[in-house]
Design an enzyme around this catalytic site. Structure first.
Site, PDB file in Angstrom:
ATOM      1  N   THR A 240     107.091 -15.580 -49.664  1.00 60.11           N
ATOM      2  CA  THR A 240     105.642 -15.365 -49.925  1.00 60.11           C
ATOM      3  C   THR A 240     105.366 -15.200 -51.416  1.00 60.11           C
ATOM      4  OG1 THR A 240     105.680 -12.944 -49.715  1.00 60.11           O
ATOM      5  CG2 THR A 240     105.411 -14.193 -47.687  1.00 60.11           C
TER       6      THR A 240
ATOM      7  N   GLU B  56      98.549  -6.883 -61.227  1.00 58.30           N
ATOM      8  CA  GLU B  56      99.587  -5.899 -60.926  1.00 58.30           C
ATOM      9  C   GLU B  56     100.921  -6.390 -61.502  1.00 58.30           C
ATOM     10  OE1 GLU B  56     100.654  -5.738 -56.594  1.00 58.30           O
ATOM     11  OE2 GLU B  56      98.905  -7.026 -56.419  1.00 58.30           O
TER      12      GLU B  56
ATOM     13  N   CYS C 221      96.477  -5.795 -55.042  1.00 53.51           N
ATOM     14  CA  CYS C 221      95.697  -7.033 -54.901  1.00 53.51           C
ATOM     15  C   CYS C 221      94.202  -6.767 -54.824  1.00 53.51           C
ATOM     16  CB  CYS C 221      96.155  -7.787 -53.666  1.00 53.51           C
ATOM     17  SG  CYS C 221      97.932  -7.986 -53.599  1.00 53.51           S
TER      18      CYS C 221
ATOM     19  N   HIS D 120      92.004 -11.721 -47.922  1.00 50.77           N
ATOM     20  CA  HIS D 120      93.147 -11.621 -48.840  1.00 50.77           C
ATOM     21  C   HIS D 120      94.326 -12.321 -48.157  1.00 50.77           C
ATOM     22  CE1 HIS D 120      96.278 -10.292 -51.413  1.00 50.77           C
ATOM     23  NE2 HIS D 120      96.835  -9.537 -50.488  1.00 50.77           N
TER      24      HIS D 120
END
Ligand code: CAA
Length: 405
Positions: free
Chosen positions: A167, A94, A126, A248
């Site tokens: 993050t 992405e 994702c 994930h």
């Protein structure tokens, strides 16, 4: 056959197993410690280490991008297995570097893959890494003599000072998918869920993602339920049929939230935290050190589990949950193939993570604000520490890559 809740069951019992024959992961050689970020942003470091479960974030220098990260992840794998019979390269990302040409084609050239090869780029946030892997399995089920190279590569960027900043991360996973795999046999039953929402997105004119952080976390956890129910309906299995779980991992704390939800869905009391740590932590070590790698995250988690779990996982079933904002979710499982340890790149991964260079906050911000030149002139990129491949420069709006060693 399609059953309720997006549950899918395929095929006949006589089919040869299909799955991940080899898996390798690569992350940039530079990182920012989240203690450093906490100091600058005035945050309590425990919020990062405990609250979201992250210690460091990988920072790609200007001569690394999704192409070089993916090629660097694939290089050791192809050195071991050769390039014969690779008929597809499926590139999940992405963080695309070109709205037309597939990043798979740059990698195809750098890695010297055969010309009889279908090369495409896939996108659904994702989730795209899982979409690519599942498509690869279908190709191999239909053509068992063929192998598919799946590349999942991303650079996670949020605005400086935003809640998403700690993050961030970067990395790539390369997986060779084949019949009779040596590492991870993927079972066909799965459950999935699609819904048109705006929890995280990146308009084409922005280099940083936009995110409704809390909403995205809620959607991650609520779609886990639909995907899990679909998987249960397709497979007839419950939690006790799974030895381990990979989720994930936009931040590693979410693995604990997700596991707690699975227990609640099943009406089971979640085990004590110590037991949960032993169960879930091996699948989070690498992600704690790199930050979010978007499409690569779930497979980085699988690498982490296989490389670092002390217990021999041969024949054990691992549950896999994939989430892509926007949103798409899927739960499926695989079995670890006996003898898998001989085919891992665990020592290489350990060395790569240990030998990274720590950045100061100023160096991080300089790299963050360095924009790729857009004027079409000739530009040479200064060499940084990299893997075998690097971005050498740009000319006439074309990226030029080279083998660094
Ligand atoms: N010590 C220990 N814990 C602390 C603490 C301290 N001093 N201070 C805060 N915390 C805890 C909080 O209690 C909270 O824990 P819970 O979630 O268990 O309640 C946690 O740290 C986070 O703190 P905040 O609630 O204050 O949240 P935030 O404003 O920092 O935002 C975030 C957190 C939403 C995850 C943000 O980092 C974000 O927007 N990240 C990007 C989006 C994202 O990752 N979404 C995940 C789902 S979407 C997806 O999966 C796709 C993808 O890859 C992006």
């Amino acid at each position: 056959m399609i059953a309720r809740g997006g549950a899918v069951r395929y095929g006949c019992a006589m089919q040869r197993p299909v799955g991940i024959d080899l898996i390798s992961f690569h992350t940039p050689a530079y990182y920012l410690a989240l203690d450093t970020l906490a100091g600058v942003r005035g945050a309590d470091p425990a919020k990062y280490h405990v609250g979201i479960g992250q210690d460091r974030m990988s920072i790609p220098p200007p001569d690394q991008d999704i192409v070089t990260l993916a090629a660097n992840a694939a290089a050791p794998l192809l050195a071991k297995s050769g390039t014969e019979n690779i008929g597809h390269v499926l590139f999940a990302t992405e963080s695309c570097i070109d709205l037309s040409k597939a990043a798979a084609l740059f990698c195809h050239g750098l890695l010297g893959l055969p010309p009889r090869c279908r090369c495409v780029e896939l996108k659904e946030a994702c989730y795209a890494g899982t979409a690519a892997l599942k498509l690869a399995c279908e190709v191999v089920r239909n053509h068992p003599d063929e192998r598919v190279l799946v590349l999942a590569s991303d650079v996670a960027r949020y605005d400086l000072g935003s809640p998403g900043e700690p993050t961030q991360g970067a990395g790539a996973v390369a997986m060779l998918v084949s019949a009779d795999p040596r590492v991870f046999a993927i079972e066909p039953e799965c459950g999935f869920h699609a819904e048109d929402i705006m929890d995280f997105w990146r308009p084409t004119y922005r280099t940083e993602a936009l995110v409704e952080g809390k909403y995205s976390t809620r959607m991650y956890l609520s779609t886990l339920r639909s995907a899990w129910e679909g998987y249960k309906a397709a497979s007839g299995r419950g939690l006790a049929d799974h030895a381990r779980f990979c989720f994930h991992l936009p931040f590693t704390k979410i693995a604990f939230k997700a596991f707690d939800r699975l227990c609640r869905f099943e009406g089971i009391e979640a085990p004590a935290m110590e037991e949960q740590e032993a169960l879930l932590s091996p699948a989070t070590w690498y992600n704690r050190q790199t930050g979010n790698t978007y499409a690569a995250c779930l497979y980085e988690s699988l690498c982490s589990l296989l490389d670092t779990a002390e217990e021999d996982l041969s024949d054990k079933r691992v549950g896999m949950f994939s989430y892509g904002s926007g949103c798409m979710a899927e739960y499926y499982a695989g079995r670890v193939v006996p003898g898998y340890r001989a085919h891992l790149f665990a020592a290489e991964h350990k060395k790569m993570l240990e030998e990274r260079t720590e950045l100061t906050y100023r160096q991080y911000e300089d790299i963050y604000t360095y924009g790729i030149p857009q004027d079409g002139d000739s530009h040479l990129m200064a060499p940084y520490r990299s893997g075998p491949f690097r971005l050498a420069g740009l000319e006439n709006h074309k990226r030029r890559y080279e083998r660094a060693e």
